[in-house]
Scaffold this active site. Structure first.
Site, short mmCIF file in Angstrom:
data_model
loop_
_atom_site.label_atom_id
_atom_site.label_comp_id
_atom_site.label_asym_id
_atom_site.label_seq_id
_atom_site.Cartn_x
_atom_site.Cartn_y
_atom_site.Cartn_z
N ASP A 23 9.13 27.84 56.54
CA ASP A 23 9.84 27.91 55.10
C ASP A 23 10.71 29.96 54.28
OD1 ASP A 23 8.46 25.75 52.75
OD2 ASP A 23 9.07 28.08 52.17
N THR B 278 10.52 28.14 46.70
CA THR B 278 9.90 27.52 45.66
C THR B 278 8.97 27.25 46.08
OG1 THR B 278 10.70 25.33 46.75
CG2 THR B 278 11.83 26.29 44.84
N GLY B 279 8.44 27.21 47.41
CA GLY B 279 7.05 27.07 48.21
C GLY B 279 5.82 28.22 47.81
N TYR C 34 16.71 28.87 66.99
CA TYR C 34 15.72 28.48 68.03
C TYR C 34 14.64 28.42 67.91
CZ TYR C 34 20.76 30.08 68.37
OH TYR C 34 22.31 30.22 67.93
N GLY D 159 21.99 20.92 64.93
CA GLY D 159 22.57 21.67 65.83
C GLY D 159 21.02 21.79 66.73
N TYR E 42 23.32 19.53 44.41
CA TYR E 42 21.61 19.30 44.84
C TYR E 42 22.57 18.19 45.54
CZ TYR E 42 17.15 17.35 45.19
OH TYR E 42 16.37 16.69 45.63
N GLN F 51 28.49 10.28 66.70
CA GLN F 51 28.98 11.78 68.10
C GLN F 51 28.25 11.84 68.39
OE1 GLN F 51 31.06 14.64 65.61
NE2 GLN F 51 32.01 15.62 67.16
N1 LIG Z 1 9.71 15.67 45.03
C1 LIG Z 1 10.08 14.58 44.61
O1 LIG Z 1 10.06 14.23 43.82
C2 LIG Z 1 11.74 14.91 46.10
C3 LIG Z 1 12.62 13.60 45.68
C4 LIG Z 1 13.73 13.69 46.78
C5 LIG Z 1 13.98 14.53 47.63
N2 LIG Z 1 12.93 15.23 47.61
C6 LIG Z 1 13.22 16.83 49.04
O2 LIG Z 1 12.41 16.50 49.33
C7 LIG Z 1 12.58 17.87 49.95
C8 LIG Z 1 11.19 18.77 49.28
O3 LIG Z 1 10.93 18.55 47.51
P1 LIG Z 1 9.57 19.25 47.25
O4 LIG Z 1 9.80 18.25 46.26
O5 LIG Z 1 8.38 19.47 48.33
O6 LIG Z 1 10.54 20.31 47.50
P2 LIG Z 1 9.67 22.02 47.42
O7 LIG Z 1 10.37 22.80 46.46
O8 LIG Z 1 8.73 22.08 46.84
O9 LIG Z 1 10.03 22.09 48.60
C9 LIG Z 1 10.68 22.68 49.25
C10 LIG Z 1 10.48 24.15 49.99
O10 LIG Z 1 11.78 23.94 50.99
C11 LIG Z 1 11.64 25.23 51.27
N3 LIG Z 1 13.18 26.48 50.82
C12 LIG Z 1 14.48 26.20 50.42
N4 LIG Z 1 15.04 26.64 50.77
C13 LIG Z 1 15.14 27.12 51.85
C14 LIG Z 1 15.82 27.83 52.74
N5 LIG Z 1 17.05 28.13 52.43
N6 LIG Z 1 15.46 27.90 54.35
C15 LIG Z 1 14.27 27.65 54.77
N7 LIG Z 1 12.88 27.32 53.17
C16 LIG Z 1 13.71 26.45 52.25
C17 LIG Z 1 11.04 26.04 49.79
O11 LIG Z 1 10.51 27.58 49.78
C18 LIG Z 1 10.23 25.07 49.94
O12 LIG Z 1 8.61 25.26 51.09
C19 LIG Z 1 13.44 18.41 49.60
O13 LIG Z 1 14.32 18.60 50.55
C20 LIG Z 1 13.54 17.82 48.38
O14 LIG Z 1 15.28 17.25 48.56
C21 LIG Z 1 11.61 15.59 46.90
#
Ligand SMILES: NC(=O)c1ccc[n+]([C@@H]2O[C@H](COP(=O)([O-])OP(=O)(O)OC[C@H]3O[C@@H](n4cnc5c(N)ncnc54)[C@H](O)[C@@H]3O)[C@@H](O)[C@H]2O)c1
Length: 315
Positions: free
Chosen positions: A32, A36-37, A63, A101, A144, A161
């Site tokens: 992470d 947002t985490g 890697y 990848g 998004y 592929q």
């Molecule tokens: N919660 C929902 O209702 C919901 C609905 C549809 C899809 N999703 C998908 O589920 C996944 C998790 O969602 P969530 O609700 O837990 O959101 P969240 O924002 O709480 O979690 C996303 C996590 O990804 C991390 N992150 C963001 N960009 C990053 C990067 N470039 N490199 C490494 N870490 C990165 C953030 O720090 C965070 O910990 C997301 O891909 C989201 O699109 C969630």
């Protein structure tokens, strides 16, 4: 012991997935960048010998040797993904390329956390997986929606592929403890406003509908999807089909939190979908999965979580 990589593992869904898989006696690597985490979401797991954390941005290659990848990294709430829209698209697209990848190199199975947003503002209700969606490519939500659509394309191209083992989950609105208190998502918004005794903001007239899945149900669905046989690729809708209006949700939150808050009405944001409800026929048939937690039970847990945060000045 199998090693599982969870990108976005310190986020809302990712941290519940880490918790669940660590307790299943697998080795879990959480990646992470803490956009947002938070470390608080995973602090309770740090003592586990089969849990480790790497601070890393998925827009850069990684890697590492793993057997399975849950690609969850991406800010999920409009407030957060619109803060830096270019980075949001990079996270979805470059992140998918980097994780695919990696999966190709180490022959790992890979699951993509896609979203109901790929359906945009749908003309089909409820949404089935074969519906192609109605998405604005140039609006403020596009970073998004289109990022996630492109990630799905990449997954299926790597599958065609390079014969990668892929799983694509289209996640519908999910809620529960560890949602970010300021992310503007409707369930956390209503609960935070109710607990602070502030007015509860309804956008539009509140007649737009959504359906909400409790986090433990969703995590169960993701794990079941990951464990399906090779020919199951998805996309598969995961969500709770019980639909309600935003007015009904606000009333449940007020009743369950014992709040005195009043409702206030504000204009609808741009491109806000009017209705959203998953058709989960495919998930029921191929995963033997359906949500179990009732809205009231899920809301009670979530309200308790936010009350704890506020009582202890943690938010
Ligand atoms: N919660 C929902 O209702 C919901 C609905 C549809 C899809 N999703 C998908 O589920 C996944 C998790 O969602 P969530 O609700 O837990 O959101 P969240 O924002 O709480 O979690 C996303 C996590 O990804 C991390 N992150 C963001 N960009 C990053 C990067 N470039 N490199 C490494 N870490 C990165 C953030 O720090 C965070 O910990 C997301 O891909 C989201 O699109 C969630």
């Amino acid at each position: 012991m199998k090693t599982i990589l969870i990108t976005g593992g310190a986020g809302f869904l990712g941290s519940h997935l880490c918790e669940r898989l660590v307790s299943d006696q697998t080795s879990v690597v959480c990646v992470d960048n803490y956009f947002t985490g938070s470390k608080a979401n995973i602090r309770h797991l740090l003592g586990h010998s089969n849990f480790e954390v790497i601070r890393h941005d998925v827009t850069f290659p990684l890697y590492i040797e793993v057997d399975e990848i849950f690609n969850m990294a991406c800010p999920a709430s409009p407030t957060h993904y619109q803060y830096d829209p270019v980075q949001t698209t990079k996270t979805s697209v470059h992140g998918a390329i980097n994780m695919l990848g990696l999966a190709k190199r180490v022959k790992a199975k890979i699951l993509q956390a896609s979203t109901s947003e790929v359906y945009g503002d749908p003309e089909v209700h409820p949404q089935t997986e074969d519906y192609w969606g109605r998405v604005n490519p140039i609006g403020i939500r596009s970073c998004y929606d289109e990022g996630k659509r492109c990630a799905e394309t990449l997954f299926f191209d790597y599958w065609r592929q390079h014969q990668l083992q892929i799983k694509v989950a289209r996640i519908f609105n999910t809620y529960g403890p560890r949602m970010h208190p300021n992310d503007g998502r409707v369930v956390s918004n209503f609960i935070v406003q109710a607990l602070r005794g502030e007015d509860i903001t309804i956008y539009g007239d509140g007649a737009q509908t959504r359906s909400f899945c409790y986090v433990t149900d969703l995590v169960e669905g993701l794990i079941k999807l990951m464990n399906t046989s090779q020919e199951v690729t998805g996309p598969i809708n995961l969500g709770n089909p019980t639909e309600m209006t935003m007015l009904e949700l606000a009333e449940r939150v007020i009743a369950l939190s014992g709040s005195q808050s009043k409702l206030v009405f504000k204009p609808l944001p741009q491109d806000d979908p009017k209705q959203r409800k998953p058709d989960i026929t495919v998930a029921k048939a191929s995963l033997d999965w359906a949500p179990k937690v009732s809205l009231d039970d899920g809301l009670k847990e979530t309200i308790q979580y936010f009350r704890h945060l506020f009582d202890n000045h943690l938010a």
